[in-house]
Design an enzyme around this catalytic site. Structure first.
Site, PDB file in Angstrom:
ATOM      1  N   GLY A   1       3.172  13.144   1.277  1.00  0.00           N
ATOM      2  CA  GLY A   1       1.719  13.080   1.449  1.00  0.00           C
ATOM      3  C   GLY A   1       0.905  13.674   0.313  1.00  0.00           C
ATOM      4  N   SER A   2       1.479  13.699  -0.913  1.00  0.00           N
ATOM      5  CA  SER A   2       0.687  14.274  -2.019  1.00  0.00           C
ATOM      6  C   SER A   2      -0.544  13.414  -2.309  1.00  0.00           C
ATOM      7  CB  SER A   2       1.556  14.445  -3.272  1.00  0.00           C
ATOM      8  OG  SER A   2       1.867  13.203  -3.841  1.00  0.00           O
ATOM      9  N   ASN A   3      -0.414  12.096  -2.158  1.00  0.00           N
ATOM     10  CA  ASN A   3      -1.600  11.240  -2.348  1.00  0.00           C
ATOM     11  C   ASN A   3      -2.615  11.475  -1.235  1.00  0.00           C
ATOM     12  OD1 ASN A   3      -1.487   9.182  -4.679  1.00  0.00           O
ATOM     13  ND2 ASN A   3       0.608   9.219  -3.891  1.00  0.00           N
TER      14      ASN A   3
ATOM     15  N   ARG B   1       7.754   2.070  16.378  1.00  0.00           N
ATOM     16  CA  ARG B   1       8.089   0.739  15.855  1.00  0.00           C
ATOM     17  C   ARG B   1       7.753  -0.397  16.828  1.00  0.00           C
ATOM     18  NH1 ARG B   1      11.436  -1.161  11.902  1.00  0.00           N
ATOM     19  NH2 ARG B   1      11.947   0.933  11.211  1.00  0.00           N
TER      20      ARG B   1
ATOM     21  N   ILE C   1       2.880  -4.004   7.148  1.00  0.00           N
ATOM     22  CA  ILE C   1       1.736  -4.030   8.066  1.00  0.00           C
ATOM     23  C   ILE C   1       1.754  -5.354   8.856  1.00  0.00           C
ATOM     24  CG2 ILE C   1      -0.789  -3.965   8.219  1.00  0.00           C
ATOM     25  CD1 ILE C   1       0.486  -1.317   7.342  1.00  0.00           C
TER      26      ILE C   1
ATOM     27  N   ASN D   1      -3.281  -0.582  -0.737  1.00  0.00           N
ATOM     28  CA  ASN D   1      -1.982   0.092  -0.889  1.00  0.00           C
ATOM     29  C   ASN D   1      -1.828   0.567  -2.330  1.00  0.00           C
ATOM     30  OD1 ASN D   1       0.788   0.819  -0.272  1.00  0.00           O
ATOM     31  ND2 ASN D   1       1.439  -1.030  -1.359  1.00  0.00           N
TER      32      ASN D   1
ATOM     33  N   HIS E   1       1.276   1.275  -5.125  1.00  0.00           N
ATOM     34  CA  HIS E   1       2.700   1.050  -5.376  1.00  0.00           C
ATOM     35  C   HIS E   1       3.064   1.725  -6.698  1.00  0.00           C
ATOM     36  CE1 HIS E   1       6.527  -0.934  -4.783  1.00  0.00           C
ATOM     37  NE2 HIS E   1       6.543  -1.161  -6.086  1.00  0.00           N
TER      38      HIS E   1
ATOM     39  N   ASP F   1       3.762  -6.018  -0.833  1.00  0.00           N
ATOM     40  CA  ASP F   1       3.361  -5.732  -2.214  1.00  0.00           C
ATOM     41  C   ASP F   1       2.779  -6.947  -2.937  1.00  0.00           C
ATOM     42  OD1 ASP F   1       4.291  -3.103  -1.962  1.00  0.00           O
ATOM     43  OD2 ASP F   1       6.316  -3.671  -2.551  1.00  0.00           O
TER      44      ASP F   1
ATOM     45  N   GLU G   1      -1.242   8.397 -10.012  1.00  0.00           N
ATOM     46  CA  GLU G   1      -1.738   8.059  -8.663  1.00  0.00           C
ATOM     47  C   GLU G   1      -2.839   9.016  -8.240  1.00  0.00           C
ATOM     48  OE1 GLU G   1       2.073   5.843  -6.679  1.00  0.00           O
ATOM     49  OE2 GLU G   1       1.906   7.983  -6.289  1.00  0.00           O
TER      50      GLU G   1
HETATM   51  C1  GAR Z   1       3.926   7.251  -3.931  1.00  0.00           C
HETATM   52  O1  GAR Z   1       4.455   7.311  -5.222  1.00  0.00           O
HETATM   53  C2  GAR Z   1       3.589   5.816  -3.567  1.00  0.00           C
HETATM   54  O2  GAR Z   1       3.183   5.039  -4.655  1.00  0.00           O
HETATM   55  C3  GAR Z   1       4.905   5.333  -3.031  1.00  0.00           C
HETATM   56  O3  GAR Z   1       5.390   6.400  -2.275  1.00  0.00           O
HETATM   57  C4  GAR Z   1       4.974   7.626  -2.900  1.00  0.00           C
HETATM   58  C5  GAR Z   1       4.426   8.538  -1.819  1.00  0.00           C
HETATM   59  O4  GAR Z   1       4.224   9.817  -2.345  1.00  0.00           O
HETATM   60  N1  GAR Z   1       4.742   4.148  -2.257  1.00  0.00           N
HETATM   61  C6  GAR Z   1       5.662   3.190  -2.215  1.00  0.00           C
HETATM   62  O5  GAR Z   1       6.726   3.265  -2.804  1.00  0.00           O
HETATM   63  C7  GAR Z   1       5.293   1.973  -1.380  1.00  0.00           C
HETATM   64  N2  GAR Z   1       6.147   0.883  -1.646  1.00  0.00           N
HETATM   65  P1  GAR Z   1       3.361  10.884  -1.535  1.00  0.00           P
HETATM   66  O6  GAR Z   1       3.906  10.909  -0.097  1.00  0.00           O
HETATM   67  O7  GAR Z   1       3.595  12.173  -2.239  1.00  0.00           O
HETATM   68  O8  GAR Z   1       1.928  10.441  -1.580  1.00  0.00           O
END
Ligand code: GAR
Length: 206
Positions: free
Chosen positions: A27-29, A73, A103, A117, A119, A160, A189
């Site tokens: 969850g850093s984003n 799920r 989704i 999203n 990626h 994607d 990101e």
């Molecule tokens: C991120 O790098 C995101 O781009 C990727 O998961 C990571 C989550 O990091 N998403 C995918 O790979 C989707 N196909 P986070 O939990 O630290 O935000």
């Protein structure tokens, strides 16, 4: 507070646009997005949605006193996809930030054009089922790519696949490991995703 126009109904309100962040991992984003919009005039992070009871993002939600919706799920894919629940929280816009389930079409229809999203690669390369997190970086390094990056895109019925909003590149070095590349990608990101979310919402809702 500024006025918001709902692009579907043309109703003008003084309420903030309420967004839900869907995440399955650390969850850093999500953290960066929550911080960016904490005192925002027009946008509010209103809900954290996760499919993983142990996900780090749930601690981030708790620290920020945000409501959590843990999804299952069966109901997500073969039930109502939690649409009533999302509408009940007043959600207007969905951000996928490391969310690993596809989704369902029903949810895409309910939020047409309002799901984006991120990626961790330059789509259309290194996308699709099973391509997430470290698997993406491993594949990029194995293919000896000189460049990787991020793609922020609208979500459609295919993995994607939806229209791209922004791509930003970074170098891949010969001595990179999935971890060092992941670090570089995360920095990109964190720098871009909140700003892109803001820009897209401003275009659609004001
Ligand atoms: C991120 O790098 C995101 O781009 C990727 O998961 C990571 C989550 O990091 N998403 C995918 O790979 C989707 N196909 P986070 O939990 O630290 O935000």
């Amino acid at each position: 507070m500024a006025q918001i126009t709902d692009s579907k109904t043309n109703n003008v309100t003084n309420k903030k646009v309420r967004i839900a962040i869907f995440a399955s991992g650390a969850g850093s984003n999500a953290k960066k997005i929550i911080e960016y919009f904490r005192k925002h005039e027009l946008v509010e992070v209103s809900l954290i949605v996760s499919n993983k009871p142990q996900a780090g993002v749930l601690h981030i939600a708790a620290e920020n006193k945000l409501p959590i919706l843990l999804i299952e799920r069966e109901r997500f894919f073969r039930g109502d996809a939690y649409i009533q629940e999302l509408k009940g929280h007043g959600i207007q816009f969905i951000v996928l930030a490391g969310f690993l389930w596809k989704i369902p079409d029903m949810l895409i229809k309910a939020f047409t054009g309002n799901i984006i999203n991120i990626h961790p690669a330059l789509l259309p390369k290194y996308g699709g089922k099973g391509m997430y997190g470290a698997f993406v970086h491993e594949a990029v390094i194995t293919a000896k790519e000189k460049e990787s990056g991020i793609t922020i895109h609208f979500v459609d019925e295919l993995y994607d696949h939806g229209d791209h909003i922004l791509q930003v590149t970074c170098p891949v070095y010969p001595n990179d490991t999935p971890a060092t590349l992941a670090h570089r990608i995360h920095e990109l990101e964190h720098a871009h995703f909140p700003l892109v979310i803001e820009e897209v919402i401003m275009k659609k809702f004001s």
